[in-house]
Design a protein around this motif. Structure first.
Motif, PDB file in Angstrom:
ATOM      1  N   ASN A  68       0.774  -1.414   0.115  1.00 61.48           N
ATOM      2  CA  ASN A  68      -0.332   0.071   0.463  1.00 61.48           C
ATOM      3  C   ASN A  68       0.377   1.793   0.176  1.00 61.48           C
ATOM      4  OD1 ASN A  68      -2.579  -0.928  -0.381  1.00 61.48           O
ATOM      5  ND2 ASN A  68      -2.672  -1.002   1.791  1.00 61.48           N
ATOM      6  N   ASP A  69       1.911   1.450  -0.873  1.00 53.21           N
ATOM      7  CA  ASP A  69       2.383   2.145  -1.367  1.00 53.21           C
ATOM      8  C   ASP A  69       3.425   2.816   0.088  1.00 53.21           C
ATOM      9  OD1 ASP A  69       1.256   2.879  -3.640  1.00 53.21           O
ATOM     10  OD2 ASP A  69       0.428   4.235  -3.127  1.00 53.21           O
ATOM     11  N   ALA A  70       3.534   1.632   1.159  1.00 53.37           N
ATOM     12  CA  ALA A  70       4.335   2.487   2.484  1.00 53.37           C
ATOM     13  C   ALA A  70       5.766   1.629   2.248  1.00 53.37           C
ATOM     14  CB  ALA A  70       3.594   1.125   3.296  1.00 53.37           C
ATOM     15  N   VAL A  71       6.445   1.241   0.754  1.00 51.68           N
ATOM     16  CA  VAL A  71       7.637   0.686   0.943  1.00 51.68           C
ATOM     17  C   VAL A  71       8.206   1.214  -0.480  1.00 51.68           C
ATOM     18  CG1 VAL A  71       9.652  -0.648   0.899  1.00 51.68           C
ATOM     19  CG2 VAL A  71       7.596  -0.855   2.377  1.00 51.68           C
ATOM     20  N   VAL A  72       8.966   1.742  -0.974  1.00 47.10           N
ATOM     21  CA  VAL A  72       9.104   2.539  -1.956  1.00 47.10           C
ATOM     22  C   VAL A  72      10.485   1.381  -2.539  1.00 47.10           C
ATOM     23  CG1 VAL A  72       9.437   4.482  -3.112  1.00 47.10           C
ATOM     24  CG2 VAL A  72       8.150   4.793  -1.438  1.00 47.10           C
TER      25      VAL A  72
END
Lengths: 484, 640
Positions: A68-72
């Protein structure tokens, strides 16, 4: 109630996995390895870091979001991973013989080093403020323990306890900052914060105070004045190998996260946050350099020097944009090399557990240990920012970024500060080459692993001082996504 | 031979040869015999000279307007907007500098064979000397400011290491450190200038900057003035001008060949070279040129006045160097760039000569440097005395020796460009120069011997390796001035001309009657100085003391060098250290101070440890964080 589990894309986590498993394996391996085979553990740590480097290189150029976009996963994260891996590898090398004498519990030590590296990686890859906080705590908890690793030594205990108490205090600021930002924007995901700010509304006070609280938390980790006071005590008290790891690693991780949050997520607020960081940068540079002038303990001197360098890096943060971020990345590499190199020399010169911690202890070493002394001089010159070293190029890029961002006065203050700093960096060199030793010490063979660390750092310091182009290009590519 | 030649005239070879020499001697010299060390080091210096000559030949074969050789060893930094090449440039200005550096450098290498013959760190000395040569050549051959700065810092480092070569002497170690630190002040200005140029021009390449400068920085603009003054500030540090000259006299603690090579003939002229190289930028800033001229003029007079009363033979020559460097800046400042560089060249010869001759005296007297314990040395040191006399005449600007032609031209240019007052300053300096040079000569070489018995028994003329360079340099000091005849249109000027922008005052003109009159006036002043020296120090040796008693204040001011060292100590050094101690005491009441006292009683007691933490520093640290946070948040909440 339905619990929807986020779909996890493993690619962005791929570079972290070897480090995580390496940390676990070190812990477990310690139980099964016989006393004579403990050397296997650091080797395992080095191998897992090497694997992580290979994965990072393999992934270069990929851009993905996970959980959910928490790790890039982007070049910026990968570049940071490489810096952290460099820091960890050098730190493990310089720990290998430093520890033997005093620590039977090697497994814990190396697994803690690897876990804190994992924390750093999470900080650099955090696409969500919560993940950055998670990384920060993972890093910090491991470091609290590492600082107190010499259980029988009072100083080590004191360092650990001080760091823990103050660190917990600072973390609460950070967490409260996240809460306020969530209150103001309705999200903690950086991408959504960007989207929220994109409509050009004036920022609410809630958001600004939240940002300020984050800044306090980061200020503590990077040792910015006035949140720096733990630094000299902890750096001096911690085992030297841990100090080396902290001085380079914590700073690199905290600045990577600072760039992510302030330059990537909050550039629209630059008008507001640049003035306070300007003040922090000036205070940090000046106080760090000034107090370092009168230190006689070399670890304490390097602690204040690290404060001063945090100030230079803050200059680059104020400058902002792509030039500022590029110069931060370049400087972090230079900074890691020259600091770890200097610490590796300190460790390589120790004799029978007797460390040379007072500047006066270095008297006459220039001729008794010519190669190590020459390397020490190189690292000191690099820290002072003299060519042809990486430290000079790093400062040149930072101050150029400042001028490009129209912060001329910051560049001038920075250059003047680096003039003052020459005095204390020169002192160990003067003492090594120009003072007679007060007492004759027996020459003891140095740790081979520490010599490797010295050699690697020295090569890197010269390489990036003479030919900075490649690294600068990589750094520039890494921040291309952050925008101009 | 003919097939080697085209390879040998590659300009990048010039700095690389001594670099290789330095590495070989430095890494392997310990196990070599002294003869081999000297052979390799001097061989490297000779090859560098030959390589310079080869490139010089190649340069001369080109038509005068196209005399520029470039060679790039590849891109150094190429990233985004910034690109800097690892490039070398060989034009008339670089060629002059390279020939001076390698020529004088070689002679000083040869001289060092004898002078350092008994030193235990023979190979370290020669390795550093070769390294210095390499760095200096990088400096003068660079085709961009970054590479120039690399050489600039490199020579600074070598200078530091060589001043402090006899590190057993505390004075030597502290002089080295002082030189390094004072120079950093000027260097900081250069760094700022470079950063600014990167932003203005996107490069540090000379050619791009100089062609782009008139469009980017308009003539007489503030930006042009500030930029050129930043560069000049660096030159002031390197070339020991007011107010940053204080390191050079102390630098005399180094071995004498080092004083001759680095602190007289080559490194200290780097500032002059940089200003001359940056002439197109200075041309845009008349204010800066005016400041350059005045700083140079005042330094020339100031340093000459101090030299009048010193008694240490090397210190007098050191102040003389500062004074002559002042002349060079005076020349550059009034737009006579070629004249400034001409003086740089002649000065390299006669100042190296003076230092080496002084070294020969010191060598002969087993380390004695005080003029009050010399006298009558001409009788036993014939070659040294004769060579020194030639150097003194050249330095004093007596016709037809080299210094006359170059200094005369600078003064003439000052006068012709309307700087009458500066001409007077320069002429007064000439009188002072005549006086101090010959005071030195008479006190050392003429009159009665005042030697200590110990020194007298040691007295001997130096070996051939020291005499030969002296004689060659004396020949040079007597003759190199002829390249500058007639003034402003001699061979030298026609060669150098294309390197400089055409300024208001340049271009050949036949010597006018007023020009000859001015030259005569300056000559008379110098002659008067020499006569005064003769009267006070040779004919009537009691007089100087009477003079000192008659003007006690003036005498004390000069002997104490205007108390500038003390002033800097009180104004800069002490306050900084006091401030650092104060800040440290307020912010750094850390582990060491507290823990050391109580460490015994606390050991092993976790309870006591906790108590100490609770009553000790941690609350103060928390308070610091809190105060910082409150101020920061208050600002963001109410101002942001």
């Amino acid at each position: 109630m339905d619990l929807v589990l986020p779909r996890i894309d493993w690619a962005p986590l791929a570079a972290m996995l070897p480090v995580a498993f390496g940390g676990l394996a070190a812990l477990v391996g310690d139980l099964f390895l016989p006393a004579g085979r403990k050397r296997f553990i650091p080797a395992l740590g080095l191998a897992s870091l090497a694997l992580s480097i290979l994965v990072s290189i393999g992934l270069w150029g990929t851009v993905r979001f996970s959980v959910n976009d928490a790790v890039v996963l982007d070049r910026f994260a990968l570049f940071s991973y490489l810096v952290f891996a460099l820091v960890s590898i050098l730190s493990i090398l310089l720990s290998m013989d430093y520890l033997d004498a005093s620590a039977p519990d090697q497994g814990e030590y190396y697994s803690l080093v690897l876990f804190s590296t994992l924390g750093m990686m999470l900080m650099a890859a955090g696409g969500d403020l919560i993940v950055i906080f998670l990384g920060l705590e993972m890093l910090s908890l491991a470091l609290y323990t590492l600082c107190g690793f010499r259980k029988a030594e009072l100083r080590s205990n004191e360092a650990a306890l001080k760091y823990l108490l103050l660190g917990a205090f600072a973390s609460s600021f950070f967490l409260y900052g996240i809460a306020l930002i969530y209150g103001a924007t309705g999200t903690t995901v950086l991408r959504r914060i960007v989207a929220f700010l994109a409509d050009g509304r004036p920022p609410s006070t809630l958001l600004l105070v939240g940002t300020g609280l984050l800044l306090v938390g980061f200020g503590f980790k990077v040792a910015s004045v006035p949140f720096h006071m733990w630094t000299p005590d902890v750096y001096e008290g911690a085992p030297t190998s841990v100090t080396a790891f902290m001085i380079a690693g914590t700073k690199a991780a905290a600045f990577a996260a600072l760039v992510r949050v302030f330059l990537m997520a909050l550039p629209t607020l630059q008008v507001q946050w640049s003035a306070p960081i300007w003040v922090l940068a000036v205070l940090t540079m000046t106080l760090g350099n000034l107090v370092a002038l009168v230190q006689n303990n070399i670890k304490r001197m390097l602690a204040y020097s690290s404060i001063a360098h945090a100030g230079y890096l803050l200059v680059a943060l104020v400058a902002g944009g792509s030039p500022g971020a590029t110069s931060i990345l370049f400087y972090l590499v230079a900074y890691a090399l020259m600091n770890l190199g200097a610490f590796a020399v300190i460790i390589a010169l120790q004799a029978r557990g007797q460390e040379l911690l007072s500047v006066a202890d270095y008297a006459g070493l220039g001729f008794r240990r010519p190669v190590l002394s020459a390397c020490m001089a190189l690292f000191m010159f690099s820290l002072a920012g003299l060519p042809p070293t990486a430290g000079f190029m790093g400062k040149l890029f930072i101050f150029s970024a400042a001028v490009e961002g129209h912060y001329h006065e910051l560049a001038v203050i920075g250059v003047l500060n680096s003039v003052v700093s020459v005095y204390f960096y020169l002192r160990p060199v003067v003492v090594m080459y120009m003072n007679e030793p007060a007492i004759e010490r027996p020459l003891v063979p140095s740790s081979a692993a520490a010599i490797w660390a010295v050699a690697l750092s020295a090569l890197g310091t010269l390489q990036f001082g003479l030919f900075p182009g490649r690294l600068l290009d990589l750094a520039r590519q890494s921040v291309a996504a952050l925008g101009g | 031979m003919s097939h080697i030649w085209p390879m040998f005239n590659q300009i990048w070879l010039i700095p690389v040869i001594p670099l290789v020499g330095s590495l070989v001697v430095g890494l392997m010299g310990r196990s070599m015999r002294r003869g081999s060390v000297a052979l390799i080091a001097c061989g490297a210096a000779s090859l560098a000279l030959l390589a310079s000559l080869a490139s010089f030949w190649r340069l001369l074969s080109l038509p005068p307007d196209a005399r520029v050789l470039r060679h790039s060893l590849g891109s150094w930094i190429a990233s985004g907007e910034l690109s800097v090449a690892f490039g070398f440039l060989f034009d008339p200005l670089s060629a002059t500098m390279a020939l001076v550096v390698t020529g004088v450098g070689l002679l000083i290498h040869v001289y060092s064979i004898g002078y350092m013959g008994e030193d235990r760190d023979y190979h370290r000395f020669f390795s550093l000397l070769n390294l210095f040569l390499a760095e200096m050549l990088v400096l003068v051959l660079a085709d961009n400011y970054l590479l120039l700065f690399l050489g600039w810092e490199g020579v600074g480092l070598c200078s530091y290491l060589l001043i402090a070569f006899w590190f057993e002497r505390p004075a030597a170690a502290s002089a080295g450190t002082k030189a390094f630190l004072v120079n950093r002040i000027g260097d900081a200005a250069v760094v700022v200038a470079m950063i600014w140029m990167i932003l203005l021009f996107g490069t540090l390449d000379f050619q791009t900057i100089f062609t782009g400068a008139p469009a980017t920085l308009s003539h007489g603009s503030l930006a042009a003035s500030v930029l050129s003054l930043l560069l000049f500030a660096g030159a002031v540090g390197k070339s020991a001008q007011l107010p940053l000259y204080v390191w050079l006299p102390d630098a005399m603690e180094g071995p004498t060949p080092v004083s001759a090579l680095i602190h007289a003939a080559t490194m200290v002229t780097a500032g002059v070279y940089m200003v001359a190289r940056s002439a197109p930028l200075f041309q845009l800033a008349p204010v800066s040129l005016e400041i350059v001229a005045w700083v140079g003029g005042i330094t020339a007079l100031y340093a000459a006045s101090i030299a009048l009363v010193q008694t240490d033979i090397k210190r007098i020559i050191a102040y003389s160097t500062i004074s002559q460097l002042g002349y060079m800046f005076l020349g550059l400042g009034v737009g006579a760039y070629a004249a400034g560089i001409f003086h740089l060249m002649t000065h390299a010869f006669f100042k190296a000569l003076l230092f080496l001759a002084a070294g020969s005296v010191i060598h002969a007297l087993a380390g004695e440097q005080d003029l009050r314990r010399m006298g009558g040395l001409r009788r036993s040191l014939r070659v040294t005395a004769g060579c020194f006399l030639v150097g003194a005449l050249a330095n004093a600007g007596i016709i037809p020796f080299a210094g006359f032609w170059s200094k005369d031209e600078i003064l003439l240019a000052a006068y012709a460009s309307g700087h009458r007052l500066l001409w007077i300053v320069g002429a007064l300096t000439a009188a002072g120069t005549g006086f101090y040079m010959f005071r030195l000569y008479f006190l050392a070489f003429e009159g009665e011997s005042r030697l200590t018995p110990e020194a007298a028994s040691h007295l001997h003329e130096s070996p051939w390796s020291m005499r030969l360079p002296l004689v060659l340099l004396a020949l040079g000091s007597a003759t190199v001035g002829f390249f500058g005849i007639p003034p402003e249109s001699g061979v030298f000027h026609r060669f150098l001309g294309p390197s400089f922008p055409v300024s208001g005052h340049q271009g050949g003109s036949a010597p006018s009657p007023s020009g000859i009159g001015l030259a005569l006036a300056a000559l008379v002043m110098a002659g008067a100085g020499i006569l005064m020296a003769f009267r006070y120090y040779l004919r009537d040796p009691k007089e100087p003391e009477a003079l000192a008693e008659r003007y006690p204040t003036l005498y004390r001011i000069l002997v104490h060098k205007y108390w500038v060292d003390e002033l800097y100590d009180d104004l800069v050094v002490r306050p900084t250290m006091a401030g650092a101690r104060f800040v440290s005491a307020s912010f750094d009441a850390g582990l060491v101070d507290g823990a050391v006292n109580g460490i015994g009683s606390l050991l092993g007691s976790a309870g006591a440890l906790l108590r100490r933490l609770q009553t000790g520093h941690v609350p103060a640290y928390v308070l610091s964080i809190l105060v910082g946070a409150v101020v920061l948040l208050g600002y963001l909440a109410f101002h942001g």
